[in-house]
Scaffold this active site. Structure first.
Site, short mmCIF file in Angstrom:
data_model
loop_
_atom_site.label_atom_id
_atom_site.label_comp_id
_atom_site.label_asym_id
_atom_site.label_seq_id
_atom_site.Cartn_x
_atom_site.Cartn_y
_atom_site.Cartn_z
N SER A 22 4.45 -0.89 3.78
CA SER A 22 4.58 -2.00 4.33
C SER A 22 5.22 -3.14 3.45
CB SER A 22 3.38 -2.75 5.15
OG SER A 22 2.98 -1.42 6.10
N GLU A 38 -8.35 -0.36 7.89
CA GLU A 38 -7.26 -0.60 8.28
C GLU A 38 -6.98 -0.39 9.99
OE1 GLU A 38 -3.87 1.93 6.89
OE2 GLU A 38 -2.36 0.89 7.73
N GLN A 71 0.88 -1.18 -0.05
CA GLN A 71 -0.07 -0.04 0.14
C GLN A 71 0.86 1.34 -0.12
OE1 GLN A 71 -3.59 0.86 2.57
NE2 GLN A 71 -1.95 1.60 4.19
N GLY A 72 0.95 2.05 -1.06
CA GLY A 72 1.40 3.38 -0.92
C GLY A 72 0.52 4.44 -0.80
N GLU A 118 -3.85 11.12 18.14
CA GLU A 118 -4.24 12.37 18.26
C GLU A 118 -5.41 12.63 17.09
OE1 GLU A 118 -1.46 11.25 18.39
OE2 GLU A 118 -1.11 11.67 20.57
#
Lengths: 369, 394
Positions: free
Chosen positions: B166, B249, B131-132, B378
């Protein structure tokens, strides 16, 4: 066991919310605080609550109840917490009802449970000795007498003691736990003035009870007493959940409207993150309370679950009410503003039958460490 | 009901006949997870056999339609299959980002020829995907990404850099967010495109983490090409797909917050540090920190269940789901800190058999990334404050 409310339960919750918002709301609490009745609650309101059948929700049909289950009772308690409703519902229905159901003899259940279900009796639980509730530290206050038992003890923090028609007094003898049903004439009561302005008292017992007044000793020393107390812990957690959620929602509403530095204060990230984190914690509280309520209905072993629910909600109720005052700023410190009622009620509820530390310790013991 | 029980019987027989004995043993670590691809990493030859056999029945992705390499099973049938696999301790035949991430996105947003081209090789474990998303200057502010895709007629020319990709060094293809248009707001002009990592102009450099491992890479594009037919969804509307996948995700990462081990950290502490006559852990201050952690884990796990049950009952995905990523990853960090408190020096070992390869220390360090990857804590709190609590922007 599914952790979702069914349609019937949602209807019950919504109708309780509707009625309490109208008739037993925070303004009614303020009026009660300013001009309390001698009995410590509003008799007309109590009758209305009984007429709606709420007192018998968790009581079996054979004893005049609705056999609706403990989850239903929890939903009503949650709404009472949200509205700070004043009535002897906790003492009579949750506390006395649970203990009688678990530890009463058949004759006692037949005599008292229908009266609880119909709201015709105010009944309460006298168990705490000294400044903290600790089941393992109860004194040996019960001795055998001819034709019965002598009970000599001082019980504190007895909810609705002033108005109670009958008391369930839990103590110890040399063999273990003992419980007795006593009438108001058997005990002497002194009012305790507590921070939350609810009716509570010290009960001094120095009397002799016959065997017919004795709760089933096998249940008291088997699983019955523990189960009853666990149900009470879970019910109190449900009430505290409603209270904490309401305090939080009022605080968020204030963050959306109060302006300083030319902006709504709710736009400041320092406050946003604290509010969002508290939201997350309250969602966790909601889940564990529902899990505990469902576990009571399914008859599962409760283990540490009741203490988990009480500890978790107690902890977050502290945060929700403390943040409630801090985020309201100066106005939150005024008696005229309602948010202060929530912090007072929260702490008394927390300390009723074991605070955060008591239940966290018990949760750990039950978890094997 | 009869159909389901006959399905169970057939499934049981087939698994019994086809699952190699070696694939019925518990996995020992990441090396035993089979990811497929052109150059698969194999810890046992049976991994390939098992994957091929399962793929031949569409059972590597049982809920996908048959035309795309799945078996078109109903939810109930998939549950039966999982139960029967669990019964014999069968390993998952294939795990990959193709299955968990790109597949669902293609099924949702892809056109028919994209599905037919890309899904079956995922199901068969032939192509491994990465995944980019993040870039050096687009982390939490992902939508400010700048990797440029220039229109060259039938293809795009891609220039720029991705980071935290990844397993880019092991992947065959990439699903990548690129900027096809600079003129609008930052959320517009992003496109979701697929291309081959073996294309000229793609280079990959692993990043060594504080935990010592290198699951992530830097990925550089220097005039790499992507065919236009491999843009998923509308050109310039890739942010929608990006958000869809991020939600997905985050759900996967949240699961770290639920505990799967049989022994709780409290019980482990009792074993290692000892208890007093009342059964209480001797280390009193540690005991209450552990109890707090266990309490929150129990309540968090109940919340995951509640949200699932509410969704099943048709009440939709409630606001509680928005806290999962935040709370689950913070819990996992707390758990790893407690492992250090309970195990002491044993948990600080880095290498060698004595420390099982530094397993505890490495897991502890790796957990620090959980509250950064896939949206920092956050950012998650910002989302809750704005979307759930309705608090305004600054």
């Amino acid at each position: 066991m599914t952790l979702v409310l069914n349609e019937e339960e949602i209807m019950l919750r919504d109708s309780a919310a509707g009625f309490l918002a109208e008739s037993a709301n925070v303004s009614a609490f303020r009026a009660h605080r300013d001009n309390p009745t001698a009995s410590g609650f509003d008799r007309a309101l109590w009758e209305s609550i009984a007429e709606m059948g709420w007192c018998g929700i968790a009581i079996d049909e054979q004893y005049g109840g609705l056999s609706y289950g403990f989850t239903g009772l929890g939903l009503v308690l949650e709404q009472m917490g949200k509205h700070l409703s004043v009535s002897p519902f906790n003492s009579t229905v949750l506390m006395a009802g649970s203990l009688l159901e678990q530890c009463g003899t058949e004759a006692q259940k037949q005599e008292w449970l229908p009266k609880i279900a119909s709201g015709e009796v105010v009944m309460t639980l006298a168990i705490q000795e000294g400044t903290f509730f600790d089941l393992d530290q109860l004194s040996q206050s019960v001795t055998t007498a001819p034709d019965g038992f002598t009970v000599q003890v001082e019980k504190r923090q007895v909810l609705d003691a002033i108005a109670a028609d009958a008391f369930l007094v839990v103590g110890r003898d040399s063999d273990g736990f003992q419980g007795f049903i006593m009438s108001a004439a058997d005990v002497s009561v002194q009012a305790q003035s507590m921070v939350d302005a609810r009716s509570s008292g010290t009960v001094v017992v120095n009397t002799t009870c016959g065997k017919d007044a004795q709760l089933n000793p096998a249940a008291m020393n088997g699983k019955g007493l523990t189960r009853a107390l666990d149900q009470i812990h879970i019910g109190l957690a449900a009430e505290l959940l409603g209270l904490s959620t309401e305090a939080f929602e009022r605080t968020v509403a204030y963050l959306r409207e109060r302006k300083q530095f030319g902006k709504v204060i709710g736009s400041f990230q320092g406050l946003q993150h604290r509010a969002a984190d508290l939201f997350a914690e309250l969602e966790l509280c909601r889940s564990i309370v529902l899990q505990a309520l469902r576990a009571v209905d399914s008859g599962d072993e409760l283990g540490g679950l009741a203490s988990a629910a009480k500890a978790k909600v107690a902890q977050i109720s502290q945060r929700a009410t403390n943040e409630g005052i801090q985020m309201h700023g100066g106005i939150g410190m005024t008696d005229e503003y309602d948010i202060g009622f929530f912090i007072k009620r929260a702490r008394v509820l927390e300390h009723t039958l074991g605070d955060f530390h008591y239940h966290l310790d018990r949760f750990a013991v039950k978890g094997g460490y | 009901m009869t159909d389901l029980s006959s399905f169970r019987e057939e499934t049981r027989d087939w698994l019994q006949a086809n699952c190699p004995e070696s694939m019925r043993t518990p996995i020992r670590g990441f090396e035993d997870i089979y990811n497929g691809g052109r150059k698969p990493e194999i810890s046992h030859p049976d991994q390939v056999v098992w994957c091929e056999r399962m793929a031949s029945r569409g059972w590597t992705v049982p809920e996908w339609p048959v035309a795309y390499g799945g078996a078109g099973l109903s939810k109930a049938e998939v549950k039966v299959l999982r139960e029967e696999m669990a019964l014999i301790g069968a390993r998952s035949p294939l795990d990959s980002f193709g299955i968990s991430m790109l597949g669902p996105a293609l099924l949702h947003f892809g056109n028919e020829s994209q599905k037919l081209e890309h899904l079956p090789p995922i199901a068969r474990g032939e192509i491994r995907w990465c995944q980019g998303y993040s870039e050096p200057n687009a982390g939490s502010d992902l939508a400010s990404l700048a990797t440029k895709a220039e229109d060259k007629g039938d293809h795009y020319l891609i220039n720029g850099q991705k980071i935290w990709t990844s397993y880019a060094d092991k992947a065959d293809w990439i699903f990548c967010l690129v900027r096809t248009d600079n003129s609008g707001s930052k959320h517009e002009g992003i496109s979701f495109v697929l291309f081959d990592m073996a294309s000229p102009g793609v280079t990959v450099k692993p990043i060594k983490l504080i935990s010592g491992s290198s699951p992530f890479c830097e990925t550089f594009f220097d005039n790499a090409t992507a065919l236009k037919k491999n843009v998923v969804g509308e050109v310039g509307k890739g942010w929608t797909i990006a958000k869809y996948l991020l939600t997905h995700e985050r759900e996967m990462i949240s699961a770290f917050g639920t505990s799967t081990s049989k022994k709780t950290i409290g019980q482990r502490a009792a074993q290692v540090l000892g208890t007093d006559a009342s059964g209480r852990l001797r280390a009193g201050t540690l005991r209450s920190v552990i109890a707090q952690y266990q309490l929150d884990t129990q309540a968090f796990t109940a919340t995951m269940e509640r949200v699932k049950d509410e969704a099943k009952a048709g009440q939709g995905l409630g606001p509680a789901s928005s806290i999962f990523k935040y709370y689950g990853t913070e819990l996992n960090k707390r758990r790893n800190e407690l492992v250090l408190s309970v195990e002491g020096e044993q948990a600080l070992g880095w290498d060698g058999d004595e420390y099982r390869g530094g397993e505890m220390a490495r897991a502890w360090l790796r957990s620090k990334g959980n509250s950064i990857e896939g949206g920092t804590s956050e950012v998650q709190l910002n989302i809750v404050a704005k979307r759930v609590l309705g608090l305004p922007d600054a």
